[in-house]
Write an enzyme that holds these catalytic residues in place. Structure first.
Site, short mmCIF file in Angstrom:
data_model
loop_
_atom_site.label_atom_id
_atom_site.label_comp_id
_atom_site.label_asym_id
_atom_site.label_seq_id
_atom_site.Cartn_x
_atom_site.Cartn_y
_atom_site.Cartn_z
N ASP A 24 -14.29 -0.50 13.73
CA ASP A 24 -14.36 -0.01 12.34
C ASP A 24 -15.12 1.31 12.16
OD1 ASP A 24 -13.13 -2.44 12.07
OD2 ASP A 24 -14.63 -3.33 10.75
N GLU A 72 -10.97 -2.13 9.60
CA GLU A 72 -10.97 -3.14 8.53
C GLU A 72 -10.22 -2.57 7.33
OE1 GLU A 72 -14.80 -4.62 7.24
OE2 GLU A 72 -13.92 -5.69 5.54
N LYS A 129 -7.33 -5.13 10.85
CA LYS A 129 -7.82 -6.49 10.57
C LYS A 129 -8.23 -6.61 9.11
CE LYS A 129 -12.52 -5.50 12.30
NZ LYS A 129 -13.29 -5.68 11.09
N LYS A 132 -13.66 -9.60 8.80
CA LYS A 132 -14.79 -9.01 9.53
C LYS A 132 -14.58 -9.16 11.03
CE LYS A 132 -16.68 -8.20 5.55
NZ LYS A 132 -16.33 -6.90 4.92
N VAL A 157 -19.33 -0.46 14.02
CA VAL A 157 -20.14 -0.79 12.84
C VAL A 157 -19.50 -1.93 12.05
CG1 VAL A 157 -21.02 1.58 12.70
CG2 VAL A 157 -18.97 0.96 11.38
N THR A 158 -20.32 -2.67 11.28
CA THR A 158 -21.77 -2.62 11.31
C THR A 158 -22.28 -3.75 12.21
OG1 THR A 158 -22.00 -4.06 9.36
CG2 THR A 158 -21.92 -1.68 8.96
N CYS A 162 -19.32 -6.81 11.14
CA CYS A 162 -18.10 -6.90 11.95
C CYS A 162 -18.38 -6.96 13.45
CB CYS A 162 -17.16 -5.76 11.59
SG CYS A 162 -16.51 -5.94 9.91
N GLN A 202 -32.52 -16.37 23.47
CA GLN A 202 -32.19 -17.69 24.03
C GLN A 202 -31.31 -17.57 25.27
OE1 GLN A 202 -31.41 -20.80 20.88
NE2 GLN A 202 -31.08 -18.98 19.62
C1 C5J Z 1 -17.95 -3.84 8.80
C2 C5J Z 1 -18.54 -4.30 6.52
N1 C5J Z 1 -17.08 -3.15 9.52
N2 C5J Z 1 -19.84 -4.13 6.74
N3 C5J Z 1 -17.64 -4.04 7.49
O1 C5J Z 1 -18.98 -4.26 9.28
O2 C5J Z 1 -18.14 -4.64 5.44
#
Ligand code: C5J
Length: 231
Positions: A24, A72, A129, A132, A157-158, A162, A202
C-alpha cells in the site's frame, strides 16, 4: 540460502522461495494533501520509508526475487466496500469522495496508485485488495503458491494496520515473515515502535524483524548477480 541478522534471532532465507511484498505505498496514504493527511495524519512519518525501500526494491530486483505490490482500494461503485468500513468515524472525507488526487481509494484514480519512486515494473505482481490484509478477496495466496514462495520480506504502510494484518494472515498460513523495520511506516511513532516489538516478541510470535541494510548486505554476499550493498 542467506543468513539475515534479525530479531528475535537470525533467519536463513532461501531466495528462490522468498518474495518481497510492498504493501500500500499509495499516493492517497503518502502524499501531502491526500487522504492520509485529511484524516489528520503526519504523512512525513510514512515518507521516511521511501529511500530505504527504494534501495531494498533495487536489491530485490537485482537478485531476481518475486516482487508483489499491494494497493488498498475499492471498485468505483463501492460494492466491495462494507458499510462498516465506509461509514466508520467522522472523517472530513470518506472513501469514494473526491479528493486532491481523484476519488479517494478508488481503483483507477491517481491517488489509489503507487508512488512514482516505487512504481511496479514489468513482471512484478500488483494485488488490489479491499481489506487491510492482502489475502482477503484477492489472488495473493495463489501468486505466492504459484511461485513456490514460503518466506516473505514484508514492507510498506501502515505498520500496525495493513502490514500487521497481512503478516498475521501469512503467518497463520505457514509463511515465514520478516518485517523490514525501516521499510515499514506508521503515522504514529509509538505504534511503529510497539508494532515492530509485537512481531518479534515471545520468540517471534508471528515473525521476525530486520533492518534493510542487513538484508541488502546478505543479498550482496550471496551468489546472486547484480547486487550491491547499500551505502
Ligand atoms: C493501510 C490503513 N494500508 N491504515 N491502510 O494500513 O488504513
Amino acid at each position: 540460502m542467506v543468513s539475515i541478522t534479525a530479531q528475535p534471532a537470525p533467519i536463513d532465507l532461501d531466495l528462490d522461495h522468498t518474495a518481497l511484498v510492498i504493501i500500500d505505498m499509495q499516493r492517497d496514504f503518502l502524499l501531502p494533501g491526500g487522504f492520509g493527511e485529511t484524516l489528520g495524519n503526519d504523512v512525513g512519518q510514512l515518507q521516511k520509508v521511501v529511500p530505504p525501500l527504494m534501495e531494498l526494491l533495487a536489491a530485490a530486483r537485482a537478485a531476481g526475487m518475486v516482487i508483489v505490490h499491494t494497493r488498498e482500494g475499492h471498485l468505483p461503485d463501492l460494492s466491495d466496500c462494507p458499510p462498516a468500513k465506509l461509514h466508520r468515524g467522522a472523517p472530513s472525507k470518506r472513501i469514494g469522495d473526491p479528493g486532491a488526487f481523484g476519488r479517494i481509494l478508488i481503483r483507477g484514480e491517481y491517488g489509489h496508485d503507487i508512488i512514482d519512486e516505487l512504481a511496479p515494473i514489468e513482471g512484478e505482481h500488483v494485488v488490489d485488495k479491499p481489506g487491510k490484509g492482502a489475502f482477503y478477496a484477492t489472488d495473493f495466496g495463489k501468486i505466492l503458491s504459484d511461485n513456490g514462495i514460503t518466506q516473505l520480506l514484508v514492507t510498506g504502510v501502515t505498520t500496525e494496520v495493513c502490514v500487521h494484518t497481512t503478516t498475521r494472515e501469512a503467518n497463520d498460513r505457514g509463511y515465514e515473515c520478516v518485517v523490514v523495520s525501516d521499510c515499514v511506516g506508521s503515522y504514529f511513532p509509538e505504534f511503529q515502535r510497539v508494532g515492530l516489538d509485537m512481531i518479534a516478541a515471545q520468540g517471534g510470535i508471528f515473525g521476525w524483524t530486520a533492518a534493510s541494510t542487513d538484508i541488502i548486505a546478505a543479498l550482496a554476499a550471496s551468489e546472486r548477480p547484480g547486487i550491491v550493498a547499500a551505502s
